[in-house]
Design a protein around this motif. Structure first.
Motif, PDB file in Angstrom:
ATOM      1  N   ILE B 102      -0.650  -2.934  -2.456  1.00 20.96           N
ATOM      2  CA  ILE B 102      -0.887  -1.620  -1.868  1.00 20.96           C
ATOM      3  C   ILE B 102       0.393  -1.016  -1.303  1.00 20.96           C
ATOM      4  CG2 ILE B 102      -1.624  -2.593   0.354  1.00 20.96           C
ATOM      5  CD1 ILE B 102      -3.677  -0.035   0.146  1.00 20.96           C
ATOM      6  N   GLN B 103       1.240  -1.823  -0.671  1.00 15.82           N
ATOM      7  CA  GLN B 103       2.419  -1.229  -0.030  1.00 15.82           C
ATOM      8  C   GLN B 103       3.439  -0.725  -1.034  1.00 15.82           C
ATOM      9  OE1 GLN B 103       1.316  -4.347   0.224  1.00 15.82           O
ATOM     10  NE2 GLN B 103       2.810  -5.710   1.149  1.00 15.82           N
ATOM     11  N   TYR B 104       3.159  -0.923  -2.321  1.00 20.66           N
ATOM     12  CA  TYR B 104       4.124  -0.479  -3.313  1.00 20.66           C
ATOM     13  C   TYR B 104       3.578   0.616  -4.220  1.00 20.66           C
ATOM     14  CZ  TYR B 104       6.772  -4.326  -1.492  1.00 20.66           C
ATOM     15  OH  TYR B 104       7.451  -5.155  -0.642  1.00 20.66           O
ATOM     16  N   THR B 105       2.606   1.367  -3.717  1.00 15.87           N
ATOM     17  CA  THR B 105       2.080   2.511  -4.463  1.00 15.87           C
ATOM     18  C   THR B 105       3.202   3.412  -4.942  1.00 15.87           C
ATOM     19  OG1 THR B 105       0.035   2.483  -3.222  1.00 15.87           O
ATOM     20  CG2 THR B 105       0.581   4.545  -4.301  1.00 15.87           C
ATOM     21  N   ARG B 106       4.213   3.563  -4.081  1.00 19.48           N
ATOM     22  CA  ARG B 106       5.315   4.454  -4.446  1.00 19.48           C
ATOM     23  C   ARG B 106       6.020   3.983  -5.707  1.00 19.48           C
ATOM     24  NH1 ARG B 106      10.581   4.231  -0.940  1.00 19.48           N
ATOM     25  NH2 ARG B 106      11.512   2.754  -2.362  1.00 19.48           N
ATOM     26  N   ASN B 107       6.140   2.688  -5.881  1.00 18.04           N
ATOM     27  CA  ASN B 107       6.795   2.190  -7.098  1.00 18.04           C
ATOM     28  C   ASN B 107       5.941   2.436  -8.333  1.00 18.04           C
ATOM     29  OD1 ASN B 107       8.956   1.274  -5.601  1.00 18.04           O
ATOM     30  ND2 ASN B 107       8.022  -0.736  -5.265  1.00 18.04           N
ATOM     31  N   MET B 108       4.627   2.311  -8.140  1.00 18.91           N
ATOM     32  CA  MET B 108       3.729   2.550  -9.255  1.00 18.91           C
ATOM     33  C   MET B 108       3.808   4.016  -9.687  1.00 18.91           C
ATOM     34  SD  MET B 108      -0.037   0.935  -9.289  1.00 18.91           S
ATOM     35  CE  MET B 108       0.248   0.385  -7.663  1.00 18.91           C
ATOM     36  N   VAL B 109       3.879   4.900  -8.698  1.00 19.05           N
ATOM     37  CA  VAL B 109       4.001   6.324  -8.989  1.00 19.05           C
ATOM     38  C   VAL B 109       5.315   6.586  -9.735  1.00 19.05           C
ATOM     39  CG1 VAL B 109       4.320   8.598  -7.918  1.00 19.05           C
ATOM     40  CG2 VAL B 109       2.499   7.069  -7.118  1.00 19.05           C
ATOM     41  N   THR B 110       6.369   5.937  -9.269  1.00 21.20           N
ATOM     42  CA  THR B 110       7.676   6.097  -9.922  1.00 21.20           C
ATOM     43  C   THR B 110       7.595   5.672 -11.387  1.00 21.20           C
ATOM     44  OG1 THR B 110       8.758   5.628  -7.829  1.00 21.20           O
ATOM     45  CG2 THR B 110      10.111   5.448  -9.800  1.00 21.20           C
TER      46      THR B 110
END
Lengths: 302, 423
Positions: B102-110
């Motif tokens: 969950i804390q890496y949603t930003r990477n998934m979006v990237t």
């Protein structure tokens, strides 16, 4: 006639790289392109010529010369500069040694590879360059797999793998504070095979070292090295003449050759396609430790 | 020569992989690389060395192939987006390998922002869990055109068709709430290799293609917008040489539509019209250019046009407004400041903006809108209203991913803090 609006993968990679190069020219005041004389930087420079055609490439090339280059590399570099009229700047590792900024390694595996970092950072500072484009590819090595197109460096030129800016869509954020700079990798998404295919497709000239030729070599730890005055040989190391070629071009001290009779681009491509060793497998600088590249990158290596 | 010829005919597919920590994502990528013979001997040896060092199981740990940085090897997790490459005789592939926490949603979006296709791994024992929902939601939010659910670890549920159908029904029901057009399901075992590259002998009941077959054959040239002509001016080329004395070219990458020599075009923001005199490239003039080609356009008239302007068609214009509604994914540890000012990048245009309103935050597990919780922290997704200092020339993100996307930048730190999709 039914129109097909699709690009081949090489066309798409080219278009992406051209876009990145134009972003650099637009977003930075004083960019520079790192040029080693190897195939990746040759392709990157070729792409830059395409990006700004019919104008000249709007930034200079910077070559960090270790003094341990193959003669062929330097001759090739000078001919290319002559032909394209681009401005060349040379950063000399020998000068950094003479000035006492770095100390030459000693022993049998001595290499100036690590010393290049200081010369590179000094050259960037001296020219007040705010962006340095490099021919690094993400498929080369695992520490490079996470590199961004626009890679932010602090005012010590260091790379922090944990604190990289997210890179979304094709929106590259080149904003920075005074004294900071960027490394930009326009050919991030190319593989070794793409580079060779492109060189053949575009008929790009490359140094003769890439094609198989007769050379005096010796073996060390399974790596075939070219015999030269820059390397101290151990007594048991025997120099012999063999038919070899180079898959990458770096310093004579640490660039391994491969036994090969590929003397045309077609044969090289066949060889790359069937090869079971990555191109950096012949680089003794990467073998020093499992995280060797990561450590060098943090300090500001290419 | 046949090999070299066929290679130049290939196209490029970019995909992301998302999965929970133990869904076997790294194993799957390792399997794709291994079975397609994209792993080199020295990489293989490095993995064998590392596998035995970590005292793992006796078989080669395929997951180690995709773990790059030392910190990750120590923690045993992937912490950032890593890009992998492989090719088959049909296609070249770029994998954006993103972590599942969950804390890496930003990477998934990237990773998702540039992908044509998303692979979402589902553990056959657990079915649809919170993380699956989250991954599917992000894929749909980022408008990844093709979504492939791999129901993994089928070997641990005795390759049961019933179990597969149960999960598939569950996923289909969930996807009906999302905006995705092309959804596929494949039962696999990444560990044993079933239906990854080779067709499984253990699942005769599955009649679809393997994952590799799907990746190689899925139709992607329709993923680009070839209807709405959009050309953001990136750089103005002025050679100042004798040969090209009066040359003034507008360099850029086509963001949509097809531009042809002789076409009547309109320039934004001025509203002036002109005609395309030529489409210049290093390799000669072109008759037409379409997305995502990088070209240089020359116009019949000498008009003032610079970076950030846009060349379009008079009868098909983007919106040109200073008020934009966006879904934003927050990427920074510092929360979004209500009424805060940010720098903004959209196509080749730079602007500043103020956050006028936070409409709601999305619970990415349930898709519920939370209208009372307006604190937008890292990894949150929210609908916000922005007012920009200059007009942006945009389309809905759902219509065009290039002219519909923007990033927000903290003006003090210069960090990229938000990824916005225009509604």
């Amino acid at each position: 006639m039914i129109q097909s609006y699709s690009l081949t993968h090489l066309e798409e990679l080219e278009s992406e790289s051209v876009y990145v190069l134009r972003e650099v020219a637009a977003q930075f005041e004083n960019p520079v392109m790192l040029f080693s004389g190897g195939k990746d930087s040759i392709v990157m420079f070729h792409l830059a010529r395409k990006a700004f055609f019919p104008a000249k490439v709007p930034f200079p090339l910077l070559h960090v010369d270790t003094g341990h280059n193959f003669d062929e590399t330097i001759a090739f570099r000078d001919a290319l500069i002559e032909k394209t009229g681009v401005n060349l700047i040379v950063g000399s590792v020998q000068e950094s040694i003479d000035q006492g900024k770095v100390v030459e390694e000693k022993g049998f595996n001595a290499s100036r590879n690590g010393l290049q970092t200081t010369t590179l950072l000094d050259s960037l500072e001296k020219g007040k360059y705010d962006a340095a484009m490099g021919g690094g590819r993400r498929d080369e090595e695992k520490a490079r797999a996470k590199e961004r197109f626009f890679s932010h460096r602090d005012d010590f030129g260091q790379w922090d793998p944990k604190n990289q800016r997210p890179e979304l869509w094709n929106l590259f954020n080149g904003r920075k504070q005074m004294g900071e700079h960027f490394r930009v990798f326009p050919i991030s998404n190319w593989t070794e095979m793409d580079i060779w295919q492109y060189i053949m497709h575009e008929k790009i000239e490359i140094p003769s070292l890439y094609f198989s030729h007769k050379r005096r070599v010796f073996e060390r730890d399974g790596v075939i090295l070219a015999d030269s005055d820059f390397i101290n040989k151990r007594p048991e190391e025997v120099v012999e003449e063999r038919i070899v070629r180079f898959r990458t071009i770096g310093d004579m001290t640490c660039t391994g050759a491969t036994a090969s009779d590929a003397d045309t681009l077609e044969k090289i491509i066949e060889e790359v396609a069937s090869s079971r060793i990555t191109e950096r497998g012949g680089r003794s600088d990467d073998k020093r430790s499992e995280a060797a590249m990561e450590d060098r990158k943090k300090q500001g290596y290419f | 020569m046949s090999q070299t010829d066929s290679y130049t005919d290939m196209d490029l597919l970019r995909f992301t992989t998302a999965g929970s920590v133990d869904d076997g994502k790294s194993t799957l990528i390792g399997r794709l690389l291994y079975d397609s013979k994209s792993i080199f001997q020295d990489q293989m040896e490095a993995i064998e060395r590392a596998s035995s060092k970590m005292g793992g199981d006796e078989s080669i740990n395929l997951a180690l192939l995709t773990d790059g940085l030392r910190a990750e090897r120590e923690q045993g997790i992937t912490i950032d987006v890593a890009y992998r490459y492989f090719a088959t005789p049909k296609r070249k592939f770029i994998i954006a390998d993103t972590p599942g926490h969950i804390q890496y949603t930003r990477n998934m979006v990237t990773g998702a922002s540039t992908a044509n296709l998303a692979i979402i791994l589902v553990d056959a024992r657990n079915g649809l869990v919170e993380q699956t929902a989250r991954h599917a939601f992000i894929a749909s939010l980022l408008r990844i055109p093709h979504l492939v659910f791999c129901i993994n670890k089928m070997d641990l549920v005795d390759y049961s068709e019933e179990r597969y159908e149960e999960i598939r029904a569950e996923l289909e029901a969930f996807c009906s709430k999302l905006e995705v057009n092309d959804v596929r399901f494949i039962p696999i075992s990444a560990l044993k290799g079933d239906n990854v590259v080779h067709k499984s002998k253990n699942m005769d009941w599955y009649e679809g293609g393997t994952l590799m077959y799907t990746l190689e054959t899925i139709h992607i040239s329709g993923d680009q917008n070839h209807v709405d002509c959009r050309f953001p001016v990136q750089y103005v080329v002025r050679p100042h040489t004798d040969e090209y004395h009066d040359y003034r070219g507008y360099a850029g990458r086509v963001a949509g539509g097809v531009f042809k020599k002789g076409d009547e075009v309109m320039l934004l923001p001025s509203g002036f019209t002109s005609k395309i005199k030529s489409i210049t490239t290093f390799d000669g003039e072109l008759e037409q250019a379409f997305a995502p080609m990088s070209v240089t356009l020359c116009l019949e008239d000498d008009l003032d046009l610079s970076r950030g302007d846009m060349i379009v068609r008079a009868n098909n214009q983007p919106k040109a407004e200073q008020e934009v509604e966006v879904m934003v994914c927050w990427m920074s540890e510092k929360p979004l400041t209500p009424n805060g000012k940010y720098a903004l990048k959209h196509t080749t245009r730079d602007a500043r903006c103020i956050v006028k309103d936070i409409k709601y935050k999305v619970d990415i597990n349930t898709l519920h809108r939370m209208e009372d919780d307006k604190e937008i922290k890292m990894n949150d997704i929210a609908r916000i209203s922005l007012r920009t200092t200059v007009p942006l020339f945009f389309d809905r993100y759902g219509r065009n991913r290039t002219t519909g996307s923007l990033i927000l930048i903290d003006e003090a730190t210069n960090e990229t803090v938000g990824a916005g999709m225009i509604i």
